[in-house]
Motif scaffolding. Sequence first.
Motif, PDB file in Angstrom:
ATOM      1  N   ALA A   1       0.828  -1.208   0.000  1.00  0.00           N
ATOM      2  CA  ALA A   1       0.000   0.000   0.000  1.00  0.00           C
ATOM      3  C   ALA A   1       0.864   1.260   0.000  1.00  0.00           C
ATOM      4  CB  ALA A   1      -0.923  -0.013   1.217  1.00  0.00           C
ATOM      5  N   TYR A   2       1.849   1.312   0.873  1.00  0.00           N
ATOM      6  CA  TYR A   2       2.656   2.530   0.995  1.00  0.00           C
ATOM      7  C   TYR A   2       3.599   2.709  -0.192  1.00  0.00           C
ATOM      8  CZ  TYR A   2       0.880   2.955   5.733  1.00  0.00           C
ATOM      9  OH  TYR A   2       0.058   3.097   6.811  1.00  0.00           O
ATOM     10  N   ARG A   3       4.139   1.626  -0.717  1.00  0.00           N
ATOM     11  CA  ARG A   3       4.999   1.760  -1.899  1.00  0.00           C
ATOM     12  C   ARG A   3       4.182   2.197  -3.110  1.00  0.00           C
ATOM     13  NH1 ARG A   3       9.151  -3.429  -1.381  1.00  0.00           N
ATOM     14  NH2 ARG A   3      10.134  -2.747   0.567  1.00  0.00           N
ATOM     15  N   THR A   4       2.969   1.671  -3.215  1.00  0.00           N
ATOM     16  CA  THR A   4       2.098   2.125  -4.302  1.00  0.00           C
ATOM     17  C   THR A   4       1.753   3.591  -4.125  1.00  0.00           C
ATOM     18  OG1 THR A   4       1.164  -0.107  -4.458  1.00  0.00           O
ATOM     19  CG2 THR A   4      -0.058   1.673  -5.521  1.00  0.00           C
ATOM     20  N   ALA A   5       1.512   4.008  -2.876  1.00  0.00           N
ATOM     21  CA  ALA A   5       1.242   5.425  -2.623  1.00  0.00           C
ATOM     22  C   ALA A   5       2.435   6.289  -3.026  1.00  0.00           C
ATOM     23  CB  ALA A   5       0.904   5.638  -1.140  1.00  0.00           C
ATOM     24  N   GLN A   6       3.645   5.793  -2.786  1.00  0.00           N
ATOM     25  CA  GLN A   6       4.833   6.542  -3.202  1.00  0.00           C
ATOM     26  C   GLN A   6       4.898   6.661  -4.721  1.00  0.00           C
ATOM     27  OE1 GLN A   6       7.982   4.290  -1.375  1.00  0.00           O
ATOM     28  NE2 GLN A   6       7.824   5.354   0.585  1.00  0.00           N
ATOM     29  N   HIS A   7       4.585   5.575  -5.416  1.00  0.00           N
ATOM     30  CA  HIS A   7       4.582   5.623  -6.883  1.00  0.00           C
ATOM     31  C   HIS A   7       3.520   6.599  -7.393  1.00  0.00           C
ATOM     32  CE1 HIS A   7       7.581   2.610  -7.796  1.00  0.00           C
ATOM     33  NE2 HIS A   7       7.005   1.736  -6.997  1.00  0.00           N
ATOM     34  N   ILE A   8       2.359   6.596  -6.755  1.00  0.00           N
ATOM     35  CA  ILE A   8       1.292   7.511  -7.169  1.00  0.00           C
ATOM     36  C   ILE A   8       1.726   8.947  -6.935  1.00  0.00           C
ATOM     37  CG2 ILE A   8      -1.046   8.295  -6.599  1.00  0.00           C
ATOM     38  CD1 ILE A   8      -1.766   5.375  -6.059  1.00  0.00           C
ATOM     39  N   THR A   9       2.368   9.211  -5.799  1.00  0.00           N
ATOM     40  CA  THR A   9       2.839  10.563  -5.498  1.00  0.00           C
ATOM     41  C   THR A   9       3.900  11.005  -6.494  1.00  0.00           C
ATOM     42  OG1 THR A   9       2.388  10.195  -3.149  1.00  0.00           O
ATOM     43  CG2 THR A   9       3.834  12.034  -3.714  1.00  0.00           C
ATOM     44  N   ARG A  10       4.857  10.122  -6.793  1.00  0.00           N
ATOM     45  CA  ARG A  10       5.899  10.471  -7.770  1.00  0.00           C
ATOM     46  C   ARG A  10       5.291  10.721  -9.147  1.00  0.00           C
ATOM     47  NH1 ARG A  10       8.781   5.910  -5.395  1.00  0.00           N
ATOM     48  NH2 ARG A  10      10.274   6.655  -3.855  1.00  0.00           N
ATOM     49  N   GLN A  11       4.302   9.896  -9.512  1.00  0.00           N
ATOM     50  CA  GLN A  11       3.663  10.085 -10.808  1.00  0.00           C
ATOM     51  C   GLN A  11       2.914  11.404 -10.868  1.00  0.00           C
ATOM     52  OE1 GLN A  11       3.849   9.013 -13.627  1.00  0.00           O
ATOM     53  NE2 GLN A  11       1.920   8.776 -14.731  1.00  0.00           N
ATOM     54  N   ALA A  12       2.244  11.762  -9.766  1.00  0.00           N
ATOM     55  CA  ALA A  12       1.545  13.045  -9.730  1.00  0.00           C
ATOM     56  C   ALA A  12       2.529  14.196  -9.874  1.00  0.00           C
ATOM     57  CB  ALA A  12       0.755  13.175  -8.423  1.00  0.00           C
ATOM     58  N   ALA A  13       3.690  14.076  -9.207  1.00  0.00           N
ATOM     59  CA  ALA A  13       4.704  15.128  -9.329  1.00  0.00           C
ATOM     60  C   ALA A  13       5.300  15.150 -10.725  1.00  0.00           C
ATOM     61  CB  ALA A  13       5.806  14.909  -8.284  1.00  0.00           C
ATOM     62  N   ARG A  14       5.448  13.969 -11.341  1.00  0.00           N
ATOM     63  CA  ARG A  14       6.026  13.906 -12.687  1.00  0.00           C
ATOM     64  C   ARG A  14       5.084  14.513 -13.722  1.00  0.00           C
ATOM     65  NH1 ARG A  14       7.058   9.960 -16.961  1.00  0.00           N
ATOM     66  NH2 ARG A  14       5.372   8.681 -16.162  1.00  0.00           N
ATOM     67  N   LEU A  15       3.783  14.268 -13.551  1.00  0.00           N
ATOM     68  CA  LEU A  15       2.819  14.848 -14.483  1.00  0.00           C
ATOM     69  C   LEU A  15       2.735  16.357 -14.328  1.00  0.00           C
ATOM     70  CD1 LEU A  15      -0.068  12.227 -14.296  1.00  0.00           C
ATOM     71  CD2 LEU A  15       1.533  12.581 -16.171  1.00  0.00           C
ATOM     72  N   GLY A  16       2.951  16.835 -13.090  1.00  0.00           N
ATOM     73  CA  GLY A  16       2.989  18.277 -12.854  1.00  0.00           C
ATOM     74  C   GLY A  16       1.712  18.981 -13.254  1.00  0.00           C
ATOM     75  N   ALA A  17       1.863  20.027 -14.046  1.00  0.00           N
ATOM     76  CA  ALA A  17       0.714  20.844 -14.432  1.00  0.00           C
ATOM     77  C   ALA A  17      -0.266  20.084 -15.306  1.00  0.00           C
ATOM     78  CB  ALA A  17       1.197  22.097 -15.160  1.00  0.00           C
TER      79      ALA A  17
END
Length: 589
Positions: free
Chosen positions: A66-82
């Motif tokens: 769960a937490y590693r997936t949350a980290q991937h989701i957070t990184r992806q959100a930051a990567r997508l940016g605007a």
Amino acid sequence: MYGIIHVLAQALIPAAVGKAIDAGIIAGDQRALLLWGGAVVALGVIQAAAGILRDRAALTTRLGAAYRTAQHITRQAARLGAALPKRVAKGEIVNAGVADIGRLGEALAETARGSGAVVAIAVVAAILLDTSWQLGLLVLLGVPLMVGAVSLLIRPLHRRQQRLREQQAELTGRAVDIVSGLRVLRGVGGEEVFAHRYRADSQRVRAAGVAVARVEALFEAAKVLLPGLLTTAVVWLGAHYVATGRMGAGQLVAFYGYAVYLADPLRRLTAAAGRLTQGHVAARRITAFLALRPEFATGAADPVGCGGPGSLDRPVPHEGPASLARPVPYEGPGSLARPVRYEGHAPFADPAAYEGHAPFARPVPYESPAPLADPASGLTVAPGRFTAVACASPADAAVLAARLGRYTDSAATLGDTPLGDLPPDEVRRRILVADNDDHLFAGPLREELRGRGDDTELERAIDAACARDIVEALPDGFDDLVAESGRNFSGGQRQRLRLVRALMADPEVLILVEPTSAVDAHTEARIARGVSALRTGRTTLVFTTSPVVLDRADHVVYVDAAKAVAQGSHGELLTDVRYRAVVAREEAA
């Protein structure tokens, strides 16, 4: 492994009890009774220890996934940016980061119990076949039939859960929009309209939830009924064998123990199927989000016109029609003639320093400010000056800001270097785009505004943005807490606080989009003076149609249909009827 050891020890207990009865109690052999009784105790200890370790490993797996997936989701959100709000609804991200990661973790944790259940059924079936092939065959045929009957419910359950998940994401997104825009809704009297829409959407989600519950109810009933029927059949046949003398009392006790025991792994097997179904739905949503790609490339390995990978020794400026990759000096109202080459230093003085490494792995700072240009529109921002851009359409301002800030692919350049060839981190460090969609984060106001600056710089930025009155009105001043998205401030106050934060970042190029649209004319004039003074010698670009800000700018560019059609000072451009119409519209508003 721990799950398999646990079920093996548990599966062997009925056999040990049966042996204790037949070889110890009925035969009157005390030594055999003690031996098999000790075996039961040892199996119980092994079962308990393995069960503890299995549950510990399952919990680690569940939380880790769960937490590693949350980290991937957070990184992806930051990567997508605007690009994130344009590609994914807010509710989808919330559900993925809260509900889906939990379901995914539970599905992975259930594999330990599910695999153990499979092993337990196989071991029990082998023991039954060795003792009585009829009973063993009954188990071997009954378990696949039971699993097949349960699997008939999995596909409709999967389909309905998928539909419910999508509708929950839409409802969550609507709720987020309502909460974030509640102040505006109250102002325009739209509360009842949005409340009616939310109730309608909520009823659709309820109906979808009831549809899922119907299948889940059948699924849960099957989990109890089918194992119970199999257990009943095994016990009945075993009792018949004892009555006919084909089986001893100890074996009957063992068979009854297996029949009762089988209910547990069978329930676990069907429960694992349900968990894996939910996990599959969640995993599909998560992987769909993780598969999204940013709107622009992360950099070219060999930019066009360069000498080789990572080389910057021969930058080639844009040579297409209407090229403005090299800044254009103002020659009078409406003039965009005679391109003049920028005479500053090259943006990267020593390309040989890279020595064959990946391009821009070690960015070299500019020796002097460089111009920022968008060849597609013909807009060039001179370094170290306060430039204002008046757009006939607000949409043009958003498009140009996205290009110049590299939030979308374009031919924009910084100096002689295309922004597309610079690493995103380098672009973000040097160019900052601040608009009215930026969020204020919850926490102490000082920490939200100051960033990496000090209190002295913060005081100057507060004065420049004319936000002193906001801080003084707070009970604890800079130590007061900002609510989520700055809800405890008015629209004009949030706009000024966002401006303070942007000024504190002190980037090489600061791009502001309508930074004074929510303040009065007097405050607007003070902000224009303050920002101009604070950013002296730094490149500042403001998209605005405010005559107060335009008059304060060193240079003004008028954009119509996404093209720079005139430039000069505010006073000079007032002779252009198109520019004057835009400014007059702002004054009338």
